[in-house]
Design an enzyme around this catalytic site. Sequence first.
Site, PDB file in Angstrom:
ATOM      1  N   SER A 256      38.274  41.212  37.527  1.00  0.00           N
ATOM      2  CA  SER A 256      37.108  41.922  37.053  1.00  0.00           C
ATOM      3  C   SER A 256      35.937  42.291  38.255  1.00  0.00           C
ATOM      4  CB  SER A 256      36.387  40.596  36.408  1.00  0.00           C
ATOM      5  OG  SER A 256      35.484  40.921  35.364  1.00  0.00           O
ATOM      6  N   HIS A 397      39.632  38.446  28.147  1.00  0.00           N
ATOM      7  CA  HIS A 397      39.184  38.712  29.787  1.00  0.00           C
ATOM      8  C   HIS A 397      39.406  37.409  30.582  1.00  0.00           C
ATOM      9  CE1 HIS A 397      36.955  40.688  32.860  1.00  0.00           C
ATOM     10  NE2 HIS A 397      36.226  39.738  32.964  1.00  0.00           N
TER      11      HIS A 397
HETATM   12  C1  GTR Z   1      30.841  41.061  33.378  1.00  0.00           C
HETATM   13  C2  GTR Z   1      30.551  42.564  33.942  1.00  0.00           C
HETATM   14  C3  GTR Z   1      31.728  43.103  34.060  1.00  0.00           C
HETATM   15  C4  GTR Z   1      32.849  42.157  35.181  1.00  0.00           C
HETATM   16  C5  GTR Z   1      32.609  40.825  34.688  1.00  0.00           C
HETATM   17  C6  GTR Z   1      33.177  39.724  35.545  1.00  0.00           C
HETATM   18  O1  GTR Z   1      29.622  40.522  33.120  1.00  0.00           O
HETATM   19  O2  GTR Z   1      29.687  43.252  32.983  1.00  0.00           O
HETATM   20  O3  GTR Z   1      31.501  44.234  34.856  1.00  0.00           O
HETATM   21  O4  GTR Z   1      32.525  42.684  36.373  1.00  0.00           O
HETATM   22  O5  GTR Z   1      31.382  40.378  34.579  1.00  0.00           O
HETATM   23  O6  GTR Z   1      33.244  40.082  37.031  1.00  0.00           O
HETATM   24  O7  GTR Z   1      33.646  38.936  35.132  1.00  0.00           O
END
Ligand code: GTR
Length: 419
Positions: A256, A397
């Site tokens: 991420s 995710h």
């Molecule tokens: C989210 C963000 C993403 C990603 C994620 C993370 O909120 O929109 O770009 O980076 O966080 O790092 O968990």
Amino acid sequence: MKKIICILFFIPQMLAAQNVNYDEARIPAYTLPDILTGIDNKKITSAAQWEANRPALVRLFAENVYGITPEIKSRVKYKIIETNNNALGGKAIRKQVLITFEDFPQLNGINLLLYIPKHIRKPSVFIGLNFEGNHSLGNDPDVLITQNWMVDFQKNPEHIFKNRATLASRGKAVVETWPAETIISKGFAMATAYYGDIEPDHAEGWKAGLRGCLNKTEETEWSAMGAWAWQLSRMLDYLETDNDVNSKKAIVIGHSRLGKAAFWAAAQDQRFAAFISNESGEGGAALKRRWYGETHEIINKNFPHWFSGKYKTYAGSIDALPFDQHQLFGLIAPRAVYVSSAEGDQWADPNGEFLALKNAEPVFALYGKNGLGVDAQPKVDNPVGSDIRYHYRSGKHHMTAYDWEQYLKFAAEVVNKRK
Ligand code: GTR
């Protein structure tokens, strides 16, 4: 755990819901800049020409997106805080190394946690940042608890209280990104540090971090992503001094936001032998020009400190950017690269991640490296490629055991085999 991650992940989506598209058919047509046209507008037909073009392209990404990393000349000190030759049930050597910078006493320094398998001499090493401190990654009771400010990812005061980690947060990471036992059992070392060691992740965080030490204002040359990428390179500096690991086989990996930082680190610093992007999405592996999931406008609104001031000026005109992320993948060539996306992570634009890597193939081909072997995004749980690889995992995710299974295979088959 899953619930927490979902909440975390959906907050920005909810905030900007009206601008989010998840329909492939609604993406306006776009044209990617030709990856084999140099900054000087000349056609690139050889690896040597791509190499010659490299510094100017890195510079372009720095000026427009990640910020220009300043020359930082501070004396560095490595203090081995502790070593244990019988860690992880006797299978690993554990080292905790404090990296401090003489000119920046305001910083506590980088606390590096290193596990090295005992059954392999000088193994390749996975290197990356973590979200909530080294202690949050496993139940090893001797891993130091970070004292630094952290984002309240969990909304659980038992684990993070007033933006500081509690004793109870040992082994309670919101994303279990580092399965130390598995990595060690496959014959790889791992080196990780908390990303907040160098800059706290909030809009004003730069003041307390490295950027503040340099007296740069937030809006000038560089960004939090730049600072975290810099941190990764400093961790690699240390590994170069440690004879127990093979620093020439360092695989920089990140999930991420930490995948975005790892990508920028790998693009700038060619000492990293390979790069793995785990759902790094917008500002990471995903093409910027696609209107799908998180966009340039959304990310800059929610995380104004992540990228440079200049990047924000492309709001509403992303097509005017003189490059896209396929060219950042080109900067990784000829090194090994793995990109992974998840079905339940449309926010990161999985197909946009695939297409960015796919469109970098011509650069890898200049070095005789194989492409992905497919023209369209593969079905779920069906990894593709050899020198460069991609998978689209089922599930959310996250960074899962399935992901690591592929990465460890890739590291053994590609990274270990290279000279
Ligand atoms: C989210 C963000 C993403 C990603 C994620 C993370 O909120 O929109 O770009 O980076 O966080 O790092 O968990």
